[in-house]
Design an enzyme around this catalytic site. Structure first.
Site: not given
Ligand code: PLP
Length: 287
Positions: A31, A50, A149, A182, A206
């Site tokens: 996504y 991406r 992702k 992250e 990411l």
């Protein structure tokens, strides 16, 4: 609300996917989250790029080209009469019989949801977020690379549950080597000794689009930026901490594991320049 589902715009209540969809059964899909300002999707090409990278990393062939994806995004925004929007584009492996084999699925399912996205309240930017360092470690990049992702979000959800338990807004995860990675939905920066630090991509993160813009802006402003491998101790002694993502933009952190930090000038200025970049992008963008 109207939702884009496999080439059709349908009322939200009719936007349903099968229980045999491998996105539902196995988290097999990818996504992107985007943000539109005044009807223009900021950095749409980078998000689409991406998305194709994520698809390629899981061996999923997106049946649309970039232009068709872009026009589908805009169709969804327009169907909902939105100017400022949060957009979620999901592509799952599609319906297939039980079993992991992606070849069971003939056709990916494509869903686009767009809803109104107002700016976060100013007070939140002044107050900053309460953050913890989670016990949950970030996915090992040789297992599920955070650069994909993907719909497999349990890693982040487990960390988010820890944050909620401690009444915090967000959790930062370490990798298996104890290095900072992250947040559950954002990248992390900290500033000290006149240097802006952020975990490098090879820590297993990411590579956020906002992160990339903020690094560029900081360098242009003459701030030294260091991407690398950092520990809890490194970040605890920061003068300022902030997080970035498409929706929050640049958001200060006021508390990390009980230590207090100011919503300081560095994050304030970087957000100001980020907003300028958004404005320029919108002014110059031709759909
Ligand atoms: N890291 C994770 C795990 C995320 O989910 C996100 C955003 O969704 C980000 C970082 C920030 O990415 P971007 O700046 O492209 O929104």
């Amino acid at each position: 609300m109207y939702v884009y589902l496999n080439d059709r715009i349908v009322p939200a209540e009719d936007a349903v996917v099968s229980v045999f969809d491998h996105g539902f059964l196995y988290g097999d899909g990818i996504y992107e989250t985007m943000r539109a300002y005044n009807g223009i999707v900021f950095m749409i090409d980078e998000h689409i790029k991406r998305l194709f990278r994520s698809a390629s990393l899981i061996g999923l062939k997106i049946p649309y080209n970039s232009e068709k994806l872009k026009s589908s995004i805009y169709k969804t925004i327009q169907a909902n009469n939105l100017e400022n929007a949060y957009i979620r584009l999901t592509i799952s492996r599609g319906c297939g019989s039980l079993g992991l084999d992606p070849d069971f699925c003939q056709k990916p399912s494509i869903v686009i949801i767009a809803k109104e996205q107002k700016d976060y309240p100013k007070s939140l930017y002044q107050k900053g977020l309460k953050v913890i360092i989670a016990k949950t470690r970030r996915n090992f990049k040789e297992a599920i690379n955070p650069r994909i992702k993907s719909l497999n979000f349990l890693n982040n959800i487990l960390a988010k549950l820890e944050a909620k338990e401690k009444n915090a807004n967000e959790a930062i995860m370490l990798n298996v080597y104890g290095k900072l990675t992250e947040g559950t939905i954002c990248n992390v920066f900290f500033y000290k000794d006149n240097v802006l630090f952020t975990p490098s991509v090879d820590c297993g993160i990411l590579d956020g689009i906002t992160r990339g813009i903020v690094i560029d802006i900081a360098k242009k402003q003459g701030i030294r930026v260091k991407e690398g491998k950092f520990t809890k101790t490194d970040i605890y002694s920061a003068n300022e901490i902030f997080v970035t993502n498409t929706t929050m933009e640049v958001m200060p952190v006021s508390e990390l594991d009980g230590n207090k930090y100011p919503a300081g000038e560095i994050s304030k200025n970087l957000r100001k320049f980020y907003r300028q970049k958004v404005k320029e992008y919108i002014k110059n963008y031709r759909t």
